[in-house]
Design an enzyme around this catalytic site. Sequence first.
Site, mmCIF file in Angstrom:
data_model
loop_
_atom_site.group_PDB
_atom_site.id
_atom_site.type_symbol
_atom_site.label_atom_id
_atom_site.label_comp_id
_atom_site.label_asym_id
_atom_site.label_seq_id
_atom_site.Cartn_x
_atom_site.Cartn_y
_atom_site.Cartn_z
ATOM 1 N N HIS A 9 0.816 -1.218 0.000
ATOM 2 C CA HIS A 9 0.000 0.000 0.000
ATOM 3 C C HIS A 9 0.849 1.268 0.000
ATOM 4 O O HIS A 9 0.365 2.348 0.309
ATOM 5 C CB HIS A 9 -0.981 -0.025 1.190
ATOM 6 C CG HIS A 9 -1.984 -1.154 1.098
ATOM 7 N ND1 HIS A 9 -2.697 -1.634 2.170
ATOM 8 C CD2 HIS A 9 -2.376 -1.911 0.040
ATOM 9 C CE1 HIS A 9 -3.485 -2.626 1.774
ATOM 10 N NE2 HIS A 9 -3.306 -2.817 0.491
ATOM 11 N N SER A 43 -2.990 -9.006 10.888
ATOM 12 C CA SER A 43 -3.889 -8.686 9.773
ATOM 13 C C SER A 43 -5.169 -9.491 9.935
ATOM 14 O O SER A 43 -5.122 -10.669 10.295
ATOM 15 C CB SER A 43 -3.247 -9.024 8.430
ATOM 16 O OG SER A 43 -4.190 -8.851 7.387
#
Length: 266
Positions: free
Chosen positions: A133, A205
């Site tokens: 990202h 995550s």
Amino acid sequence: MARNHKWLIMNETQCNSENVERAADILVNAHHAIAFTGAGISTESGIPDFRGPQGLWRQYNPEIATIDYFLQHPKEFWLFYRMRLSTLFTAKPNRAHIALAELEKMGIIKTIITQNIDGLHQAAGSNNVIELHGTMRRAVCLACGHTYPMDAVIKKIDSGQVPPLCDGCGGILKPDTVLFGESVKDFERARELALMSDAVLVVGSSLSVYPAAYIPLFVKEMGGKVIIVNMEPTELDYIADVIIQCKAGDAMSLLLDAVKKKLSMK
Ligand SMILES: [Zn+2]
């Protein structure tokens, strides 16, 4: 009954030592192990999980983090973003980042693939990091592609240049992060690494954001082992060989110790 059971697991704070041992076995015996990390590894460093219960997107309209909003309102975007940057520059890597960096130096973890944009893996000393990202530590000129360290960009903003502009061509600078509506970076490289790995260590995550969450799936698909370290159940618990449900800092410190012990006995 089942509900009570789930409640108990979610409030478990002690890392299960048997699971830590099993995870260490997998890592020590792997030929090519990678790590995959998300926001949960950085919450102990004081960086809010944008999608979590305290997440910023609950306070702000997520539209502000879309590429369309940026292109139409770069000034408003940067004024918002400047606030977020304050957290970033005071954040320090925590025990989980440091343990992963040490596992890389020991040759156990080859590469970290991260969804995070905070740069804390590099700050902890990790060298091989793929930032799916992007990174908040840099900005990029939309016109010529030149990149700037974020502290130089902050100086521009704080001296009144909003949006900040490229010194070379005058183009508008954008944080070098992936905004909603943009595609992830380096995904092909991450995919290839995952497909040649026989173990993946997921830390922090929920494995709910795609395409990033494909990474552990690729490892599993090729017959590799999946270790998941996360406070809460994840969307991919069903593919995990070992689940360690506790704080990333606690889990990673224990796991690092267990790996060291096993290596010294080899
Ligand atoms: Zn430029």
